[in-house]
Design an enzyme around this catalytic site. Structure first.
Site, PDB file in Angstrom:
ATOM      1  N   SER A 102       3.056  88.587 135.945  1.00 32.10           N
ATOM      2  CA  SER A 102       3.702  89.426 134.950  1.00 32.10           C
ATOM      3  C   SER A 102       4.519  90.532 135.621  1.00 32.10           C
ATOM      4  O   SER A 102       5.413  90.245 136.408  1.00 32.10           O
ATOM      5  CB  SER A 102       2.635  89.994 134.002  1.00 32.10           C
ATOM      6  OG  SER A 102       3.216  90.486 132.819  1.00 32.10           O
ATOM      7  N   HIS A 254      -0.393  83.556 128.665  1.00 31.45           N
ATOM      8  CA  HIS A 254       0.131  84.480 129.667  1.00 31.45           C
ATOM      9  C   HIS A 254      -0.861  84.704 130.808  1.00 31.45           C
ATOM     10  O   HIS A 254      -0.468  84.773 131.965  1.00 31.45           O
ATOM     11  CB  HIS A 254       0.475  85.815 128.999  1.00 31.45           C
ATOM     12  CG  HIS A 254       1.149  86.789 129.905  1.00 31.45           C
ATOM     13  ND1 HIS A 254       2.376  86.528 130.504  1.00 31.45           N
ATOM     14  CD2 HIS A 254       0.777  88.023 130.344  1.00 31.45           C
ATOM     15  CE1 HIS A 254       2.723  87.560 131.252  1.00 31.45           C
ATOM     16  NE2 HIS A 254       1.774  88.477 131.190  1.00 31.45           N
TER      17      HIS A 254
END
Length: 275
Positions: A102, A254
């Site tokens: 991320s 994610h």
């Protein structure tokens, strides 16, 4: 520095106390960078696998995890990149693979731009990309004396469990340990002050023309059900990076390091050691 023993310690980087976990041997080094409002715990299922074939170093970025919540550090990506470069020098590493999840992926890209000669390979795990700088009105508001309390209220309103549910495809991965590890830093007093400084100083993700100058081999790994950094971002990123390939996993979100650690390890192993 200890070798052949998994070590958890604090080191000083960029004038602040930085939490670090490392396992050093004679094998190729891999440096792990977590994402926004996260920590080295992001890689808790991946690190034991990586130890078989790599020297592993993972740090909590300043402002996150167990690291110092500095109220003087300039929380820009460029400064974080310099922090990572200092970490590489601290451990005297060469031909480093950086794996960033991320926001950590964006910091890995920034780092590679400033010290390309020291970076061997890039692993970008659902990497933040193409986000601009925060709007000026919000930056100006961040200088208000109690603005950090507004940030605190907003984050705590959403809650750790809801945040993790959004970051995972399979909510069964949410355990009491996961909730504790992701929730603990949110209770620290200066956490929200450092978060506001990140809001203020973050200069935005690298632009396409900047990405196109990064020729370091890059492996992009994405969950097809990523609600935080959607797959279309990865598909765009792989086109802008001159020497990159994209691997995707269905039924993964994610927080892919939690849901697919074995698959990620095998991809890293193949990409770094066999290509």
């Amino acid at each position: 520095m200890k070798k052949n023993a998994y070590t958890k310690t604090m080191i000083t980087l960029a004038g602040a106390k930085v939490y670090c976990e490392y396992f050093l041997n004679e094998k190729p080094p891999i440096l792990l960078l977590h994402g926004f409002v996260s920590s080295t715990y992001t890689f808790n299922r991946l690190i034991p696998l990586l130890q078989k074939n790599f020297s592993v170093i993972a740090i909590d970025l300043i402002g996150f995890g167990r690291s110092e919540k500095s109220t003087t550090f300039i929380y820009s990506y460029a400064n974080y990149a310099r922090l990572v470069a200092e970490c590489i020098d601290y451990f005297q590493l060469k031909n480093v693979t950086i794996a960033g999840h991320s926001m950590g992926g964006q910091i890995a890209l920034y780092t590679t731009r400033i010290i390309p000669q020291k970076i061997n390979k890039l692993i970008l795990l659902a990497s933040s990309s193409y986000l601009g700088k925060v709007r000026k009105s919000l930056i100006y508001s961040s200088y208000l004396p109690l603005f950090h309390l507004i940030a605190k209220r907003k984050i705590q309103k959403q809650g750790v469990k809801q945040t993790l549910t959004n970051a995972l495809y399979d909510p069964s991965f949410i355990t009491s340990e996961l909730l504790e590890e992701y929730g603990r830093p949110l209770e620290e007093g200066n956490f929200y002050k450092s978060l506001v400084r990140l809001l203020r100083h973050r200069e935005g993700d690298l632009k396409p023309e900047q990405l196109q100058t990064i020729h370091t081999p890059a492996l992009l790994i994405w969950g097809e059900k990523d609600n935080v950094v959607p797959l279309h971002v990865g598909r765009r990123l792989v086109k802008d990076l001159p020497n990159a390939k994209l691997i995707t996993y269905e039924k993964a979100g994610h927080l892919i390091t939690e849901e697919r650690p074995k698959e990620i390890y095998e991809q890293i192993l193949s990409f770094v050691l066999k290509t």
